[in-house]
Write a protein that holds these residues in place. Structure first.
Motif, mmCIF file in Angstrom:
data_model
loop_
_atom_site.group_PDB
_atom_site.id
_atom_site.type_symbol
_atom_site.label_atom_id
_atom_site.label_comp_id
_atom_site.label_asym_id
_atom_site.label_seq_id
_atom_site.Cartn_x
_atom_site.Cartn_y
_atom_site.Cartn_z
ATOM 1 N N TYR A 30 36.735 4.257 -9.203
ATOM 2 C CA TYR A 30 38.206 4.281 -9.240
ATOM 3 C C TYR A 30 38.762 2.893 -8.960
ATOM 4 O O TYR A 30 39.630 2.394 -9.692
ATOM 5 C CB TYR A 30 38.767 5.282 -8.223
ATOM 6 C CG TYR A 30 40.252 5.066 -7.991
ATOM 7 C CD1 TYR A 30 41.190 5.524 -8.915
ATOM 8 C CD2 TYR A 30 40.714 4.348 -6.881
ATOM 9 C CE1 TYR A 30 42.549 5.283 -8.729
ATOM 10 C CE2 TYR A 30 42.072 4.113 -6.689
ATOM 11 C CZ TYR A 30 42.976 4.576 -7.616
ATOM 12 O OH TYR A 30 44.320 4.329 -7.439
ATOM 13 N N TYR A 34 40.997 0.814 -11.607
ATOM 14 C CA TYR A 34 42.376 0.444 -11.292
ATOM 15 C C TYR A 34 42.536 -1.077 -11.352
ATOM 16 O O TYR A 34 43.530 -1.591 -11.888
ATOM 17 C CB TYR A 34 42.767 0.978 -9.911
ATOM 18 C CG TYR A 34 44.258 0.921 -9.648
ATOM 19 C CD1 TYR A 34 45.101 1.930 -10.105
ATOM 20 C CD2 TYR A 34 44.825 -0.150 -8.960
ATOM 21 C CE1 TYR A 34 46.479 1.877 -9.885
ATOM 22 C CE2 TYR A 34 46.194 -0.208 -8.727
ATOM 23 C CZ TYR A 34 47.013 0.807 -9.196
ATOM 24 O OH TYR A 34 48.372 0.740 -8.981
ATOM 25 N N SER A 290 43.744 11.034 -19.896
ATOM 26 C CA SER A 290 43.836 11.702 -18.599
ATOM 27 C C SER A 290 42.859 12.851 -18.455
ATOM 28 O O SER A 290 42.439 13.187 -17.335
ATOM 29 C CB SER A 290 45.268 12.226 -18.383
ATOM 30 O OG SER A 290 45.529 13.374 -19.177
ATOM 31 N N LEU A 294 41.076 12.233 -15.033
ATOM 32 C CA LEU A 294 41.608 13.006 -13.914
ATOM 33 C C LEU A 294 40.937 14.358 -13.755
ATOM 34 O O LEU A 294 40.539 14.735 -12.652
ATOM 35 C CB LEU A 294 43.110 13.214 -14.094
ATOM 36 C CG LEU A 294 43.988 12.059 -13.640
ATOM 37 C CD1 LEU A 294 45.144 11.847 -14.586
ATOM 38 C CD2 LEU A 294 44.499 12.318 -12.237
ATOM 39 N N HIS A 414 48.161 16.723 -7.005
ATOM 40 C CA HIS A 414 48.537 15.495 -7.701
ATOM 41 C C HIS A 414 50.010 15.550 -8.059
ATOM 42 O O HIS A 414 50.631 16.604 -8.107
ATOM 43 C CB HIS A 414 47.637 15.200 -8.894
ATOM 44 C CG HIS A 414 47.578 16.261 -9.965
ATOM 45 N ND1 HIS A 414 47.618 17.608 -9.722
ATOM 46 C CD2 HIS A 414 47.458 16.141 -11.306
ATOM 47 C CE1 HIS A 414 47.529 18.274 -10.861
ATOM 48 N NE2 HIS A 414 47.440 17.415 -11.834
ATOM 49 N N TRP A 416 53.352 14.304 -10.363
ATOM 50 C CA TRP A 416 53.955 13.749 -11.584
ATOM 51 C C TRP A 416 55.265 14.455 -11.846
ATOM 52 O O TRP A 416 55.696 15.287 -11.060
ATOM 53 C CB TRP A 416 53.004 13.797 -12.763
ATOM 54 C CG TRP A 416 52.315 15.091 -13.083
ATOM 55 C CD1 TRP A 416 51.455 15.790 -12.273
ATOM 56 C CD2 TRP A 416 52.391 15.824 -14.303
ATOM 57 N NE1 TRP A 416 51.002 16.897 -12.933
ATOM 58 C CE2 TRP A 416 51.546 16.950 -14.180
ATOM 59 C CE3 TRP A 416 53.060 15.625 -15.510
ATOM 60 C CZ2 TRP A 416 51.375 17.882 -15.201
ATOM 61 C CZ3 TRP A 416 52.884 16.547 -16.537
ATOM 62 C CH2 TRP A 416 52.046 17.666 -16.377
ATOM 63 N N TRP A 422 52.449 12.897 -17.433
ATOM 64 C CA TRP A 422 51.077 12.997 -16.946
ATOM 65 C C TRP A 422 51.058 12.404 -15.537
ATOM 66 O O TRP A 422 52.027 11.769 -15.112
ATOM 67 C CB TRP A 422 50.080 12.307 -17.891
ATOM 68 C CG TRP A 422 50.220 10.816 -18.048
ATOM 69 C CD1 TRP A 422 51.168 10.143 -18.761
ATOM 70 C CD2 TRP A 422 49.356 9.816 -17.487
ATOM 71 N NE1 TRP A 422 50.955 8.792 -18.681
ATOM 72 C CE2 TRP A 422 49.848 8.550 -17.914
ATOM 73 C CE3 TRP A 422 48.214 9.850 -16.679
ATOM 74 C CZ2 TRP A 422 49.242 7.356 -17.546
ATOM 75 C CZ3 TRP A 422 47.609 8.661 -16.324
ATOM 76 C CH2 TRP A 422 48.119 7.434 -16.760
ATOM 77 N N SER A 425 49.878 10.147 -9.707
ATOM 78 C CA SER A 425 48.799 9.978 -8.732
ATOM 79 C C SER A 425 47.940 11.219 -8.716
ATOM 80 O O SER A 425 48.360 12.294 -9.156
ATOM 81 C CB SER A 425 49.379 9.726 -7.328
ATOM 82 O OG SER A 425 49.986 10.910 -6.818
ATOM 83 N N PHE A 428 40.307 11.648 -9.081
ATOM 84 C CA PHE A 428 39.837 11.352 -10.427
ATOM 85 C C PHE A 428 38.393 11.813 -10.609
ATOM 86 O O PHE A 428 37.449 11.125 -10.229
ATOM 87 C CB PHE A 428 39.998 9.851 -10.706
ATOM 88 C CG PHE A 428 41.415 9.402 -10.537
ATOM 89 C CD1 PHE A 428 42.280 9.393 -11.611
ATOM 90 C CD2 PHE A 428 41.915 9.061 -9.286
ATOM 91 C CE1 PHE A 428 43.617 9.022 -11.450
ATOM 92 C CE2 PHE A 428 43.240 8.697 -9.117
ATOM 93 C CZ PHE A 428 44.095 8.671 -10.207
ATOM 94 N N SER A 445 47.392 6.659 -10.365
ATOM 95 C CA SER A 445 46.596 6.627 -11.593
ATOM 96 C C SER A 445 46.609 5.213 -12.162
ATOM 97 O O SER A 445 47.647 4.539 -12.125
ATOM 98 C CB SER A 445 47.192 7.578 -12.634
ATOM 99 O OG SER A 445 47.177 8.911 -12.197
#
Length: 652
Positions: A30, A34, A290, A294, A414, A416, A422, A425, A428, A445
């Motif tokens: 992750y 990122y 995603s 995710l 999570h 959104w 989508w 956060s 994942f 994310s």
């Protein structure tokens, strides 16, 4: 169609490590992913775009000069329906299940393969085309949870039309406002929807809405359901299935990546609904990306999202994301409890081999209330279920802990919004899960830089609460603007904090990057000069062993400005005195948060008023408690509860 060329393969970091492996000394997958996005955002999204078929692949990834904050893939062309349906058939997977319709409301379970889905979508698209619908025209859908809802959405996408789904059963005035704003050529509707113990006739509501709207559609196609067939108006209304069967199939029409795929209306503070626009290109790229990153769901695997196509969750993770991936999606017509009992979700997961399940915390609280020991789970084999995802509202830690203890699987809260389409956060599964912290919505994310801002729009130090905001530009898949309202978009989302998108959610980003959303910014209460989160108090109340669910609202107080009031629903079978339970709740808040909270009043109610998507109507409760006039929200699940709320809230 062609593939976009990118710098790294999908599912890999810039160092070439697989998404589930380690990259760099001591860095998690992750962290590496990122960091790769931060280092080269355009390269990151060019790589993700390689998973999509393009009629004209993007040569330019982002245009910062277009739209209110820029546009993704501005020179590309594609067709979303081709990516969601046709390419899987062409790849030899037409016999795989695309949609599993599971309807406890009718007692039916049906499978629609990708090949069958392609045939029905192509014919309905042909029927729309024969009725004058073309690229850029709008089509409103007013549908229950039946396969035709997804078929209608995909048929619009196939010919480049813009769909706008309105939750089935919405009040006529609210539906009329959406018809007036979207100006559809055609409306696709069902004769009725089904709720436990009742049939909801849609056609009279639709007829009333069309009468109220200054815009009239040319045609209305009606899916006649056996539970309540509707009278058809000569010259305007037609039988959906007959029109579909008689039509010549339509091919996919490539459109610009920046062309709108759909409009989804969300409530606006002015009373006029805001039409959130989703474009074709960014949407396809973000949702396809995603699914693996995710949710850990790939082609041929089964995802069960217990929501409704009237909401963004239904758009993104019942219809588009699973089908863009080539996965199998469960389309569920029922409720978490009462169809027939609190074990229905577990039955669906076991029967269909679900790998990832996604629902709202309120659904899990309802299951916990009716089956607190989880006895109904024992009859079902959930060995293929790997994770439970929760979103739509903040999940209180006691509910998350109960789910985790019951399932023995990762429980992932999570965060959104309708606007983002989508997750902002999460945790994942495709990048190796990091330790969960119940009460937090996970980490940002890749694609989102999130900070808590002070009132001047300055980022606060980690660990301090403020308004959560996302640094511009928003990633692909998020709304580029509002329908025909760029200025309103800027006013609503960008004006408060220049350079940032204002989520209007209050929360904190901690030292480790975990994001906790405590409330909407208008749900922060001010008690004698102290800004307090109602979410923190709800977390304490939810931890009481007798409480199934709760809400805390701020009500007016002549001395302190506002004081908190707790509303609690007891677990099934609890028969203790209300006064005793309320004393315990007051003591708990005093112990956990302190006397500064001034929490002195809790009241037991039979249930809490909610939207159809499961969100508690806190603003309405606050108005009732303060003795203010209020309107019945169009999204309310059951308006009859408001009478009880008035009695309980005004009694004190």
């Amino acid at each position: 169609m062609q593939k976009a060329t990118g710098q790294t393969a999908i599912g890999q970091t810039a160092t070439g490590q697989t998404a589930t492996g380690q990259a760099g000394a001591g860095a998690s997958a992750y962290d590496a992913t990122y960091a790769a996005w931060r280092r080269d955002p355009e390269g990151f999204w060019a790589s993700a775009a390689a998973a999509i078929d393009w009629a004209e692949a993007p040569r330019r990834i982002f245009d910062p000069g277009a739209g209110p904050y820029g546009r993704w893939f501005p020179d590309a062309r594609l067709n979303t329906c081709h990516n969601a349906v046709d390419r899987h058939v062409a790849a030899g997977r037409g016999g795989q299940a695309a949609i599993l319709w599971d309807s406890p409301m009718t007692g039916r379970v049906e499978t629609l393969t990708y090949a069958a889905l392609q045939g029905r979508v192509a014919r309905l698209a042909g029927a729309l085309r024969e009725r004058g619908v073309g690229a850029g025209d709008r089509v409103v859908l007013y549908m229950p949870m039946v396969p035709e809802a997804a078929i209608g959405m995909l048929a619009c996408a196939r010919i480049g039309a813009v769909h706008s789904v309105v939750f089935g059963g919405f009040a006529a005035a609210e539906l009329a406002a959406r018809i007036a704003d979207a100006r559809p050529k055609v409306i696709l509707a069902a004769s009725c929807g089904l709720e436990p113990g009742r049939v909801v006739a849609y056609k009279p509501l639709l007829d009333a809405a069309i009468a109220l709207s200054p815009h009239k559609p040319d045609r209305v196609l009606v899916l006649q359901r056996a539970q309540a067939e509707a009278a058809l108006l000569a010259g305007r209304d037609e039988d959906w299935l007959a029109a579909e069967a008689a039509a010549a199939p339509a091919d996919c029409v490539p459109v610009a990546a920046t062309d709108p795929l759909y409009i989804l209306y969300t409530s606006g503070t002015t009373g006029k609904p805001k039409g959130v626009v989703r474009d074709n290109g960014g949407h396809a790229v973000a949702l396809r990306h995603s699914m693996a990153m995710l949710y850990g769901v790939g082609p041929g695997e089964v995802m069960f999202t217990a929501s409704d196509v009237g909401w963004v969750v239904g758009h993104s993770y019942i219809v588009y994301a699973p089908l863009l991936t080539g996965a199998t999606t469960v389309l569920f017509e029922g409720k978490p409890v009462g169809t027939p009992d609190a074990g229905t979700f577990w039955r669906v997961c076991a029967q269909h081999g679900v790998k990832a399940m996604f629902t709202a915390p309120t659904a899990m609280r309802a299951i916990k209330r009716d089956d607190p020991e989880g006895r109904l789970l024992a009859a079902h084999d959930l060995s293929r279920l790997e994770a439970l995802f929760l979103a739509g509202e903040r999940c209180d830690p006691p509910t998350a802990e109960w789910c985790a203890g019951l399932l023995g699987k990762p429980v992932i809260d999570h965060w959104w919004q309708t606007e983002t389409g989508w997750p902002i956060s999460g945790n994942f599964r495709g990048l190796g899960l990091f330790p969960a912290r119940f009460g937090s919505g996970g980490k940002a994310s890749p694609g989102y830089e999130v900070a808590a801002l002070d009132e001047a729009g300055q980022p606060l130090p980690r660990g301090q609460g403020g308004t959560l905001a996302i640094r511009l530009p928003l990633p692909p898949g998020c709304l580029p603007t509002l329908w025909q309202a760029d200025d309103r978009f800027r006013e609503s989302y960008l004006a408060a904090f220049p350079g940032w998108y204002n989520t209007s959610d209050a929360g904190v980003v901690d030292e480790d990057g975990y994001i906790s959303v405590m409330s909407r910014t208008d749900d922060i209460i001010n008690v004698a000069g102290h800004r307090l989160s109602t979410g923190s108090m709800e977390e304490v109340l939810a931890g009481h062993p007798d409480i199934a669910e709760c809400a805390v609202i701020g009500i007016r107080d002549s001395l302190k400005g506002q004081v908190p009031l707790g509303l609690v629903v007891l677990k099934s079978g609890v028969a203790r005195a209300e006064a005793e339970i309320c004393r315990e709740l007051v003591a708990l808040v005093r112990e956990r948060i302190g006397p500064v909270a001034a929490f002195r009043d809790a009241r037991v109610v039979s249930r809490l008023p909610k939207t159809r998507s499961g969100k508690i109507l806190r603003a309405t409760l606050r108005r009732i408690a303060d003795g203010e006039a209020y309107t019945v929200p169009p999204t309310i699940d059951d308006a009859t509860i408001l009478g009880e709320m008035e009695e309980r809230l005004r009694a004190g």
